[in-house]
Write a protein that holds these residues in place. Structure first.
Motif, PDB file in Angstrom:
ATOM      1  N   GLU A  17       0.853  -1.181   0.000  1.00  0.00           N
ATOM      2  CA  GLU A  17       0.000   0.000   0.000  1.00  0.00           C
ATOM      3  C   GLU A  17       0.899   1.245   0.000  1.00  0.00           C
ATOM      4  OE1 GLU A  17      -3.125   2.059   3.064  1.00  0.00           O
ATOM      5  OE2 GLU A  17      -2.988  -0.131   3.034  1.00  0.00           O
ATOM      6  N   TYR A  18       0.702   2.104  -0.992  1.00  0.00           N
ATOM      7  CA  TYR A  18       1.531   3.298  -1.139  1.00  0.00           C
ATOM      8  C   TYR A  18       0.758   4.539  -0.711  1.00  0.00           C
ATOM      9  CZ  TYR A  18       4.894   0.484  -3.632  1.00  0.00           C
ATOM     10  OH  TYR A  18       5.821  -0.472  -3.952  1.00  0.00           O
ATOM     11  N   HIS A  19       1.386   5.346   0.121  1.00  0.00           N
ATOM     12  CA  HIS A  19       0.836   6.628   0.555  1.00  0.00           C
ATOM     13  C   HIS A  19       1.754   7.702  -0.014  1.00  0.00           C
ATOM     14  CE1 HIS A  19      -1.990   5.059   3.683  1.00  0.00           C
ATOM     15  NE2 HIS A  19      -1.253   4.001   3.431  1.00  0.00           N
ATOM     16  N   LEU A  20       1.234   8.462  -0.982  1.00  0.00           N
ATOM     17  CA  LEU A  20       2.029   9.510  -1.609  1.00  0.00           C
ATOM     18  C   LEU A  20       1.670  10.838  -0.966  1.00  0.00           C
ATOM     19  CD1 LEU A  20       1.706   8.506  -5.375  1.00  0.00           C
ATOM     20  CD2 LEU A  20       3.397   7.759  -3.695  1.00  0.00           C
ATOM     21  N   PHE A  21       2.636  11.479  -0.346  1.00  0.00           N
ATOM     22  CA  PHE A  21       2.429  12.764   0.315  1.00  0.00           C
ATOM     23  C   PHE A  21       2.693  13.865  -0.698  1.00  0.00           C
ATOM     24  CE2 PHE A  21       3.255   9.640   3.536  1.00  0.00           C
ATOM     25  CZ  PHE A  21       2.282   9.928   4.482  1.00  0.00           C
ATOM     26  N   VAL A  22       1.622  14.581  -1.077  1.00  0.00           N
ATOM     27  CA  VAL A  22       1.683  15.519  -2.199  1.00  0.00           C
ATOM     28  C   VAL A  22       1.095  16.877  -1.827  1.00  0.00           C
ATOM     29  CG1 VAL A  22       1.533  13.663  -3.910  1.00  0.00           C
ATOM     30  CG2 VAL A  22      -0.542  14.719  -3.101  1.00  0.00           C
ATOM     31  N   ASN A  23       1.502  17.882  -2.575  1.00  0.00           N
ATOM     32  CA  ASN A  23       0.908  19.218  -2.433  1.00  0.00           C
ATOM     33  C   ASN A  23      -0.340  19.350  -3.296  1.00  0.00           C
ATOM     34  OD1 ASN A  23       2.734  20.333  -0.616  1.00  0.00           O
ATOM     35  ND2 ASN A  23       4.158  20.867  -2.244  1.00  0.00           N
ATOM     36  N   GLU A  24      -0.315  18.781  -4.487  1.00  0.00           N
ATOM     37  CA  GLU A  24      -1.398  18.934  -5.462  1.00  0.00           C
ATOM     38  C   GLU A  24      -1.997  17.564  -5.793  1.00  0.00           C
ATOM     39  OE1 GLU A  24      -2.302  21.941  -6.378  1.00  0.00           O
ATOM     40  OE2 GLU A  24      -0.589  22.976  -5.476  1.00  0.00           O
ATOM     41  N   ALA A  25      -2.843  17.054  -4.916  1.00  0.00           N
ATOM     42  CA  ALA A  25      -3.413  15.718  -5.092  1.00  0.00           C
ATOM     43  C   ALA A  25      -4.231  15.595  -6.379  1.00  0.00           C
ATOM     44  CB  ALA A  25      -4.273  15.349  -3.891  1.00  0.00           C
ATOM     45  N   GLU A  26      -5.001  16.603  -6.711  1.00  0.00           N
ATOM     46  CA  GLU A  26      -5.853  16.535  -7.906  1.00  0.00           C
ATOM     47  C   GLU A  26      -5.045  16.308  -9.178  1.00  0.00           C
ATOM     48  OE1 GLU A  26      -9.101  16.216  -8.263  1.00  0.00           O
ATOM     49  OE2 GLU A  26      -9.144  16.140  -6.085  1.00  0.00           O
ATOM     50  N   GLU A  27      -3.872  16.906  -9.258  1.00  0.00           N
ATOM     51  CA  GLU A  27      -3.054  16.780 -10.462  1.00  0.00           C
ATOM     52  C   GLU A  27      -2.467  15.376 -10.616  1.00  0.00           C
ATOM     53  OE1 GLU A  27      -0.236  19.848 -11.175  1.00  0.00           O
ATOM     54  OE2 GLU A  27      -1.566  21.388 -10.394  1.00  0.00           O
ATOM     55  N   LEU A  28      -2.410  14.607  -9.543  1.00  0.00           N
ATOM     56  CA  LEU A  28      -1.818  13.268  -9.617  1.00  0.00           C
ATOM     57  C   LEU A  28      -2.851  12.158  -9.646  1.00  0.00           C
ATOM     58  CD1 LEU A  28       1.109  13.880  -7.149  1.00  0.00           C
ATOM     59  CD2 LEU A  28       1.169  13.867  -9.626  1.00  0.00           C
ATOM     60  N   ARG A  29      -4.111  12.496  -9.489  1.00  0.00           N
ATOM     61  CA  ARG A  29      -5.153  11.456  -9.489  1.00  0.00           C
ATOM     62  C   ARG A  29      -5.177  10.674 -10.796  1.00  0.00           C
ATOM     63  NH1 ARG A  29      -7.382  11.780  -4.808  1.00  0.00           N
ATOM     64  NH2 ARG A  29      -8.094  13.740  -3.952  1.00  0.00           N
ATOM     65  N   GLU A  30      -4.985  11.352 -11.908  1.00  0.00           N
ATOM     66  CA  GLU A  30      -5.017  10.673 -13.204  1.00  0.00           C
ATOM     67  C   GLU A  30      -3.896   9.633 -13.305  1.00  0.00           C
ATOM     68  OE1 GLU A  30      -4.331  11.775 -17.849  1.00  0.00           O
ATOM     69  OE2 GLU A  30      -5.394  13.238 -16.622  1.00  0.00           O
ATOM     70  N   LEU A  31      -2.719   9.965 -12.786  1.00  0.00           N
ATOM     71  CA  LEU A  31      -1.585   9.039 -12.833  1.00  0.00           C
ATOM     72  C   LEU A  31      -1.789   7.818 -11.951  1.00  0.00           C
ATOM     73  CD1 LEU A  31       1.440  11.505 -12.619  1.00  0.00           C
ATOM     74  CD2 LEU A  31       0.652  10.238 -14.619  1.00  0.00           C
ATOM     75  N   THR A  32      -2.475   7.997 -10.843  1.00  0.00           N
ATOM     76  CA  THR A  32      -2.592   6.910  -9.867  1.00  0.00           C
ATOM     77  C   THR A  32      -3.957   6.232  -9.862  1.00  0.00           C
ATOM     78  OG1 THR A  32      -3.222   8.484  -8.135  1.00  0.00           O
ATOM     79  CG2 THR A  32      -0.876   7.991  -8.367  1.00  0.00           C
ATOM     80  N   SER A  33      -4.892   6.723 -10.645  1.00  0.00           N
ATOM     81  CA  SER A  33      -6.270   6.202 -10.591  1.00  0.00           C
ATOM     82  C   SER A  33      -6.372   4.719 -10.941  1.00  0.00           C
ATOM     83  CB  SER A  33      -7.183   7.024 -11.492  1.00  0.00           C
ATOM     84  OG  SER A  33      -6.769   6.909 -12.834  1.00  0.00           O
TER      85      SER A  33
END
Length: 77
Positions: free
Chosen positions: A38-54
């Motif tokens: 299980e990966y927890h990515l700590f990010v500033n801009e979660a919305e911008e990375l949703r497409e990559l991780t969806s």
């Protein structure tokens, strides 16, 4: 196993070069070969990375507050 990755440099107003590309590719390739951890990515801009991780149900995007790196660093020490 839960794995946390500091991905605060991905997305946002960054230039998309150097460290960002390295981190992005490292994370994407880890996710491509590992569906058990299980990966927890700590990010500033979660919305911008949703497409990559969806496509990866084993990823959780954790938004950092405050978003400014200049404020985060002194507060996290």
């Amino acid at each position: 196993m839960k794995i946390g990755i500091d991905a605060h440099g991905l997305g946002g107003r960054s230039l998309g070069a150097g460290n960002e590309q390295y981190s992005r590719q490292l994370i994407l390739n880890l996710l491509a070969i590992d569906s058990t951890n299980e990966y927890h990515l700590f990010v500033n801009e979660a919305e911008e990375l949703r497409e990559l991780t969806s496509k990866h149900p084993n990823v959780r995007l954790v938004g950092l507050r405050p978003r400014s790196q200049w404020v985060q660093r002194p507060l996290s020490a």
